[in-house]
Structure formats: structure tokens, C-alpha cells
Scaffold this motif. Structure first.
Motif, PDB file in Angstrom:
ATOM      1  N   ASP A   1      52.094   9.741  23.647  1.00 25.75           N
ATOM      2  CA  ASP A   1      52.121   8.401  24.231  1.00 25.75           C
ATOM      3  C   ASP A   1      52.589   8.386  25.684  1.00 25.75           C
ATOM      4  OD1 ASP A   1      54.765   9.047  23.885  1.00 25.75           O
ATOM      5  OD2 ASP A   1      55.275   7.359  22.593  1.00 25.75           O
ATOM      6  N   GLY A   2      52.749   9.591  26.285  1.00 26.19           N
ATOM      7  CA  GLY A   2      53.162   9.648  27.675  1.00 26.19           C
ATOM      8  C   GLY A   2      54.652   9.456  27.879  1.00 26.19           C
ATOM      9  N   SER A   3      55.420   9.543  26.806  1.00 28.66           N
ATOM     10  CA  SER A   3      56.865   9.375  26.896  1.00 28.66           C
ATOM     11  C   SER A   3      57.543  10.740  26.995  1.00 28.66           C
ATOM     12  CB  SER A   3      57.387   8.635  25.660  1.00 28.66           C
ATOM     13  OG  SER A   3      57.305   9.475  24.513  1.00 28.66           O
ATOM     14  N   LEU A   4      58.873  10.720  27.021  1.00 29.41           N
ATOM     15  CA  LEU A   4      59.661  11.948  27.104  1.00 29.41           C
ATOM     16  C   LEU A   4      60.133  12.429  25.741  1.00 29.41           C
ATOM     17  CD1 LEU A   4      61.689  11.034  30.308  1.00 29.41           C
ATOM     18  CD2 LEU A   4      59.895  12.761  30.114  1.00 29.41           C
ATOM     19  N   TRP A   5      59.598  11.862  24.668  1.00 30.75           N
ATOM     20  CA  TRP A   5      59.928  12.334  23.326  1.00 30.75           C
ATOM     21  C   TRP A   5      59.191  13.643  23.060  1.00 30.75           C
ATOM     22  CZ3 TRP A   5      63.649  10.139  20.384  1.00 30.75           C
ATOM     23  CH2 TRP A   5      64.060   8.841  20.719  1.00 30.75           C
TER      24      TRP A   5
END
Length: 446
Positions: A286-290
Motif C-alpha cells: 500500500d506504499g506505507s512503511l509497514w
């Protein structure tokens, strides 16, 4: 390590292993060089169990020399020019029996005896195993550098199962675990290592364009600088398939900019420590830093919000510090994390936390807000001692175009107040005109 040497020997001898200064070195030549160096080193008095320091940067012969030393069951200490710690300090920890110094072109080298004893029970016990060793040093950013002893053969065994060959630039240096990990990962799968003259952005982009590089393993700091330029448009970087980033916290603003610049490229967050090795990772799409981390040989655990790791590829131990492992082999990473199912979000090292009147501030979250503002090329956020609050937040910024300090301070504080709690807003904003990165291309917070 016999399996690795055998893999090189059985490879197509014309297969491209290195591109260094425009010159191609094949796996056939790599295999021959390792055998030749091992014979010469043995003839010149290098013996199993001895400690050999090698001063060099990436080059085919340097890699071959390191593996030749490992095949002789020595303890290898790689160091680079412009090292993160002083050579004398490092050798007082690791000791030294021989020193190999490569010329800057990576082609010629000298070997000389250098008797620097380092009486250490851990080294003596390891020598008795008859295995090849590897000593690496921390940067010492939080105090005295730590010398880490690894079983070099165990480090190599992580790559026993070959992956798809790839053309890659090894960005992290040879005196860093990530640099050793990268070059072993590329060559163990019979990929191609493309070396760059230096780690300037234009140089890296030129190498990607010229040699159709598919993988760029780098740091968030490098990507922040890249995103602040137009170099990704000036060079043909369409060969890139994957960009991996690690060693420090990635600002979401930088990740968003890089995603926009490289829409067809997979962006993968990596996670590893010199003490435990580099884990397999998978970024959430999703383009996050997770990120999901682990893989064969690794276990993760969260205690009071701090990530702990147990690893089959862990170091033997620190040469000059107490063990970082508990009785069951778990290592405290010092990284505070959030957890969402089997994904983690790395908030930052607890040693980097800024304590403002008892309230905790993660530098990365403040940096993320500031990086999203106009005319900001880069920023590093640090804590500064304060008589009443303990610490205050200080933002040191680099701008694209000259800007009045008072106006800059006012608009950045206003932007931070709109996004962050008041205690997280920088009490000071300073303009910088010097480098804010270490030799390992990480932000210097001390």
C-alpha cells in the motif's frame, strides 16, 4: 564455504561477475583468482587462525582476496578508506597479523606482516574451531565502536539456495555487514556486481544507465537526496526493477516521492543488524512503511514495544563489550516498533529518542513533516540539552534555494504545529551548509 567456490567453478566461465571501471571480470576469472591468491598468501606466510586486515573498496580482486583469506581459515577484517573508526582503534580490538592494502584502482596490492596482539578469550576460542572469521565494527555513533566477530562460513551459508541472478550495485561499503551481505547475495546467485567510482548521486545514476542495473540497494538518506534532484529524469534508469532501502528509518515523504519517480519499480524495505544478519522482508503493497520480516533462520518477538530477534546467523559476540543476547539467544535491537498482524512499522532507535519534559519524540516523525515542505532538500532532527525540559527538539535543514532564517523557522514551526503535538515542534531551526551524513550514508544525529 566450499559450496560457494564450487558454484563459481562450475558456472559458465564466460558469465559476467563484475563490471569494474568498465572492465568485465567473469566467474571463470573469479574462480582462478581466488585459487591464485590463496596459493600466494599461503606461500607468503599467511596461516589459519591469523587475523588479516584488508584495506580496500569494492573491486573484483578485493572480493577474490576476501574469499581466498576465508578459504585459508583466517579471520578477515575488511576496512575502507575514510573508515568510520580509526584504524589504530580498530586493530587494538581485533588484533592483526598481516595487512593487505589495495591500491585505489583495486588492481594492485601489498601484503606486510603487522604484529598487533589483541589477547581475547573469544578470539582464542573461535580460532580453535578452525573456521574462517569475519570482524566488523559499529560506527561508534553512540559511544566506543564495537568489534563484532562472525563465523564467516555461517554468514555465507545464508545464500546456499541460489536465487534469480540480477545486475546490482553494492552501495553499502565492505566494512559494513550490509555491504558484505549484498555482494555475497549477488555472487552466490551468479549475478553481476557493478561497482561505481563513488557514491555520488550522478555517479550511481550513470552506472545504472550504462550497465542496465536492475537492483539498487541503498539508504533512505541517499533516496532523499535523489528525490530532491532531477537526476532520475536526466538519466535512463528504466532498467531498475527493485530499490531496497534500510539501515535507518525511511521518511514517508521520501518514500512517496520515490514511488512517484519510479512507478514501475518495486520498493522494498529491508531490515538487518550486524549482530544478527539481514532478514527476509516484504513491504506492504500500500506504499506505507509497514514491513514483514523474518525468513528461514530468523525469529522475531516484541517486548514492551521493542523488537527482539533470534538468528541462526548471529555473531559470535562483541570483542570489546558484553553480549547483546539474553540466555535464550534473543537480541535486543533497540528499535521501537508498532505491530499490525504480522507487519511491523519501525519507529526508530530508542537511543535516538528525544526526551522533552518526559515526553518522547522520534526524530523521524518530525523529519517526515519537514521534508514534505517546499524548498527543503533534507533535514536531520536531534535533541539538544535544556536546563528545564531535559532536551528540546532541534531541526537542522538543507534548503534548495536561499531563504531567510526567520521566515524558514516560522513556516516550519507552523507546518509542524499543524501535524504534531506541541512538544514535538522544533524549538530551534538551523540552516546547514555541511554534510549531515556519515561515511555509511546515514544521518548523523550526534
Amino acid at each position: 564455504m566450499d559450496w560457494l567456490l564450487e558454484r563459481f567453478a562450475k558456472a559458465d566461465p564466460g558469465l559476467k561477475a563484475f563490471v569494474h571501471k568498465g572492465r568485465i571480470t567473469t566467474y571463470g576469472e573469479v574462480s582462478q583468482s581466488i585459487a591464485r591468491f590463496a596459493g600466494e598468501l599461503k606461500t607468503r606466510g599467511v596461516q589459519p587462525g591469523q587475523t588479516v586486515v584488508i584495506l580496500a573498496d569494492y573491486a573484483p580482486d578485493v572480493f577474490c582476496m576476501i574469499l581466498a583469506l576465508a578459504s585459508l581459515k583466517t579471520i578477515v577484517v575488511p576496512m575502507t578508506r575514510g573508515p568510520v573508526i580509526e584504524e589504530g582503534e580498530a586493530l587494538s580490538i581485533s588484533g592483526c597479523d598481516h595487512a593487505i592494502d589495495f591500491a585505489p584502482d583495486g588492481l594492485s596490492w601489498t601484503l606486510e606482516p603487522r604484529s598487533i596482539p589483541a589477547p581475547n578469550p573469544m578470539l582464542a576460542e573461535f580460532r580453535a574451531t578452525g573456521k574462517a572469521g569475519l570482524v566488523l565494527f559499529s560506527s561508534g555513533s553512540t559511544g566506543k565502536p564495537k568489534g563484532m566477530l562472525h563465523d564467516f562460513e555461517r554468514v555465507m551459508d545464508k545464500f546456499l539456495v541460489a536465487r534469480t541472478p540480477i545486475v546490482a550495485i553494492p552501495f553499502l561499503m565492505l566494512d559494513h555487514f550490509g555491504g558484505i551481505n549484498t555482494i555475497l547475495a549477488i555472487t552466490a546467485s551468479l549475478g553481476t556486481v557493478v561497482t561505481a567510482e563513488n557514491r555520488a548521486i550522478a555517479t550511481i545514476c550513470q552506472a545504472i544507465q550504462d550497465f542496465k542495473v536492475e537492483l539498487l540497494p541503498t539508504t533512505p538518506s541517499f533516496l532523499t537526496l535523489l528525490a530532491a534532484t532531477d537526476l532520475s529524469q536526466r538519466y535512463d534508469l528504466t532498467s531498475l526493477k527493485r530499490i531496497t532501502y534500510g539501515t535507518e528509518t525511511m521518511p514517508q515523504a521520501t518514500l512517496d516521492r520515490i514511488r512517484a519517480r519510479f512507478p514501475g519499480v518495486e520498493l522494498q524495505q529491508t531490515y538487518g543488524l550486524s549482530e544478527v544478519g539481514v532478514l527476509r522482508s516484504q513491504s506492504r503493497p500500500d506504499g506505507s512503511l509497514w514491513v514483514r520480516i523474518g525468513g528461514s533462520g530468523f525469529e522475531t518477538q516484541v517486548r514492551d514495544g521493542i523488537l527482539w530477534i533470534r538468528s541462526d546467523y548471529r555473531m559470535i559476540g562483541y570483542l570489546n563489550a558484553p553480549s547483546g543476547f539474553d540466555a535464550e539467544g534473543w537480541f535486543n535491537t533497540q528499535d521501537r516498533v508498532e505491530v499490525d498482524g504480522d507487519y511491523f512499522r519501525i519507529l526508530g532507535r530508542i537511543t535516538d529518542l528525544i526526551n522533552v519534559g518526559g515526553q518522547k519524540v522520534y526524530p523521524a516523525e518530525v523529519e517526515d513533516v519537514i521534508l514534505a515542505q517546499p524548498n527543503i532538500a533534507d533535514v536531520v532532527v536531534v535533541g539538544e540539552k535544556h536546563a528545564l525540559l531535559g532536551q528540546i527538539v532541534v531541526a537542522k535543514v538543507v534548503v534548495h534555494e536561499p531563504e531567510a532564517a526567520d521566515a524558514l523557522r516560522l513556516r516550519l514551526r507552523k507546518a509542524c504545529l499543524a501535524k504534531l503535538a506541541a512538544f514535538k515542534v522544533p524549538a530551534k531551526v538551523e540552516l546547514l551548509d555541511q554534510e549531515i551524513y556519515s561515511a555509511r550514508f546515514k544521518k548523523m544525529r550526534r
